[in-house]
Write a protein that holds these residues in place. Structure first.
Motif, PDB file in Angstrom:
ATOM      1  N   LYS A   3       0.834  -1.197   0.000  1.00 43.50           N
ATOM      2  CA  LYS A   3       0.000   0.000   0.000  1.00 43.50           C
ATOM      3  C   LYS A   3       0.874   1.255   0.000  1.00 43.50           C
ATOM      4  N   GLU A 116     -10.704   1.205  -8.275  1.00 40.54           N
ATOM      5  CA  GLU A 116     -10.470   2.630  -8.031  1.00 40.54           C
ATOM      6  C   GLU A 116      -9.135   2.903  -7.352  1.00 40.54           C
ATOM      7  N   HIS A 117      -8.675   1.977  -6.541  1.00 41.00           N
ATOM      8  CA  HIS A 117      -7.448   2.194  -5.769  1.00 41.00           C
ATOM      9  C   HIS A 117      -6.338   1.185  -6.090  1.00 41.00           C
ATOM     10  N   GLU A 118      -6.636   0.208  -6.909  1.00 45.75           N
ATOM     11  CA  GLU A 118      -5.659  -0.847  -7.173  1.00 45.75           C
ATOM     12  C   GLU A 118      -5.125  -0.775  -8.599  1.00 45.75           C
ATOM     13  N   TYR A 131      -1.709  -0.852  -4.072  1.00 45.64           N
ATOM     14  CA  TYR A 131      -2.841  -0.024  -3.647  1.00 45.64           C
ATOM     15  C   TYR A 131      -2.357   1.418  -3.499  1.00 45.64           C
ATOM     16  N   GLU A 133      -3.594   5.232  -2.148  1.00 43.43           N
ATOM     17  CA  GLU A 133      -4.599   6.094  -1.535  1.00 43.43           C
ATOM     18  C   GLU A 133      -5.004   7.177  -2.532  1.00 43.43           C
ATOM     19  N   GLN A 134      -4.009   7.693  -3.227  1.00 44.65           N
ATOM     20  CA  GLN A 134      -4.240   8.616  -4.343  1.00 44.65           C
ATOM     21  C   GLN A 134      -3.438   8.111  -5.540  1.00 44.65           C
ATOM     22  N   ILE A 135      -3.979   8.348  -6.735  1.00 42.28           N
ATOM     23  CA  ILE A 135      -3.325   7.852  -7.947  1.00 42.28           C
ATOM     24  C   ILE A 135      -3.196   9.005  -8.949  1.00 42.28           C
ATOM     25  N   ALA A 280     -11.661   1.718 -13.153  1.00 43.89           N
ATOM     26  CA  ALA A 280     -11.572   2.660 -12.035  1.00 43.89           C
ATOM     27  C   ALA A 280     -12.712   3.667 -12.076  1.00 43.89           C
ATOM     28  N   LYS A 300     -12.991  10.644 -10.597  1.00 43.96           N
ATOM     29  CA  LYS A 300     -12.786  10.075  -9.271  1.00 43.96           C
ATOM     30  C   LYS A 300     -11.898  11.037  -8.481  1.00 43.96           C
ATOM     31  N   HIS A 302      -9.896  11.025  -6.081  1.00 45.56           N
ATOM     32  CA  HIS A 302      -8.542  10.695  -5.638  1.00 45.56           C
ATOM     33  C   HIS A 302      -7.599  10.371  -6.801  1.00 45.56           C
ATOM     34  N   ILE A 303      -8.106  10.485  -8.024  1.00 47.61           N
ATOM     35  CA  ILE A 303      -7.292  10.188  -9.209  1.00 47.61           C
ATOM     36  C   ILE A 303      -7.114  11.459 -10.030  1.00 47.61           C
TER      37      ILE A 303
END
Length: 456
Positions: A3, A116-118, A131, A133-135, A280, A300, A302-303
């Motif tokens: 992560k 969404e996070h992977e 993983y 948290e933000q991408i 995602a 999204k 966080h992306i």
């Protein structure tokens, strides 16, 4: 599954700068790059840096006045070696800078979304899922190759990236596409000593530019020996190890041109095909770019996306500024991608640079009192000193506010001069500031005195 606070896909200007910044804050960062030949992104490896190295070498080639094609070809080979040395040095420097942080992990592999996070990373030997948290997506763009019959099978066909690996100087280079990339290659290959033919589908030369300046550019390039064939619809391409042939049509008449190298310079598209963005839930634009808001945030929250992949102007300094936009969003700042004055330069001979609106665009946007000024490059003392009097400068002004709406500079050192105009525009300064500015002499910049004093 490992992560990370941040997963960054793509080692471009925005991505690597953000990686260093976040790692410096103590955050755990994963930086994914599918090719170990692309550390630092397109600019360093197959874009700005290698091409500008060749532009410089081509200028030297013209100054040396070689007698034979063999001498020109040998100098070209040595120029390609110097270009490669420079690229490899900068590539390593970029890798080492990120890799030096204990908080950053570099993955050599292709990243694609699982959720969404992977992000799944296809490594050389196996795969790994991480993983984030933000991408952050910074995968750049890739050359667009149109579906022309015979193109995929023909030999001696190159893109702007693969042509940079060609060690032998073409005697005759054919270029499909009269856009900025095609023109840069046309200009420096002509300077190296190649015969150059440009086939353009459109009938309007560099259509987004001021017509007066565009004609000056075309005339200057034709004087270098470059042939332009306008309104040319390419029908068939064939080529073996000896030569490449392009069949095209102009005005209903079929023609052919034979060369020993073909550059396909028909534009670039955002690099999103392998990302599996749908998994995602990330929305895209019709051209495949990630749809973002003014903070470069995707659908999204966080992306984020930065640079070419976000669908804007395709320049490395835009990717860097997108990093500033993203950093502002992450820290609660107010800096956004909206209403930026983005200058650009096309490194032909002499360079063409622009920021803001043309006269036609200003009138189309509804400005009621548009004023302009023009200055021929031969009127600039420093241009005469440099023996580079080719070109034309033009400025566009809002007569009601005296603010600069835009400027196009086609002259020696325009790529440096345009930044001063951009700064004046950012500050909302009156054009009279540049008209009355004290510049050193003799310089190309002092031409801004005469240009902006001519506003009518």
């Amino acid at each position: 599954m490992k992560k990370y606070d941040a997963v960054i896909i793509g080692f471009g200007k925005g991505g690597k700068t953000l990686a260093g910044d976040l790692a410096g804050q103590g955050k755990k960062v994963a930086l994914i790059e599918k090719s170990n030949k692309m550390y630092g992104g397109t600019c360093i490896n197959v874009g700005c840096i290698p091409t500008k190295s060749l532009v410089h070498s081509a200028e030297l080639a013209e100054a040396f006045h070689f007698d034979s094609f063999e001498e020109k070809a040998e100098f070209y080979r040595s120029s390609m070696e110097e270009k490669q040395r420079l690229v490899e040095m900068l590539r390593k420097k970029n890798y080492d800078k990120v890799n030096a942080s204990d908080n950053a992990t570099i993955y050599d592999g292709t990243g694609s979304f699982v959720s969404e996070h992977e992000v799944l990373i296809q490594l050389e030997n196996g795969e790994e899922t991480v993983y984030g948290e933000q991408i952050f997506i910074n995968t750049g763009s890739a050359a667009f190759v149109p579906p022309i019959p015979g193109l995929s099978e023909a030999k001696r066909v190159y893109t702007s990236e693969t042509l940079l690996d060609l060690k032998e100087l073409p005697k005759h280079l054919i270029i499909l596409g009269g856009g900025y990339i095609g023109l840069e290659f046309a200009s420096f290959y002509a300077s190296f000593g190649s015969k150059v033919t440009v086939l353009q589908m459109e009938d309007l030369f560099i259509g987004r530019e001021d017509r007066e300046v565009a004609e000056a550019v075309k005339t200057a390039l034709e004087k270098k020996g470059i042939t332009f064939i306008m309104s040319a619809g390419t029908k068939q391409i064939s080529g073996d190890r000896e030569a490449v042939q392009v069949e095209y049509e102009v005005g209903g008449k079929s023609e052919t041109v034979l060369g020993d190298a073909l550059l396909v310079a028909t534009g670039r598209r955002p690099n999103t095909k392998e990302l599996n963005l749908d998994k995602a839930g990330v929305e895209t634009l019709p051209n495949g770019a990630v749809k973002t808001d003014e903070n470069r945030r995707s659908s999204k929250s966080h992306i984020f996306a930065m640079g070419d992949v976000a669908g804007g102007l395709q320049f490395t300094y835009v990717s860097l500024d997108d990093y500033r936009v993203v950093k502002s969003a992450l820290t609660g700042g107010s800096y956004t991608a909206e209403n930026r004055n983005v200058p650009y330069s096309v490194f032909i001979d002499p360079p063409l640079s622009r920021v803001g609106l043309t006269e036609e665009e200003a009138r189309a946007k509804g400005y009621k009192n548009v004023k302009t000024a023009s200055l021929p490059a031969p009127a600039i003392p420093k241009a005469q000193v440099l023996q580079q009097p080719t070109g034309l400068l033009k400025a566009v002004i809002d007569g009601d506010t005296e603010e600069i709406l835009g400027a196009t500079l086609f002259c020696s050192e325009s790529h440096e001069m345009i930044n001063q105009i951009k700064l004046a525009m950012d500050l909302g300064a009156s054009y009279k500031v540049l008209a009355n500015q004290i510049f050193t002499h003799p310089t190309m910049s002092e031409a801004l005195n005469d240009l902006f004093s001519a506003v009518k």
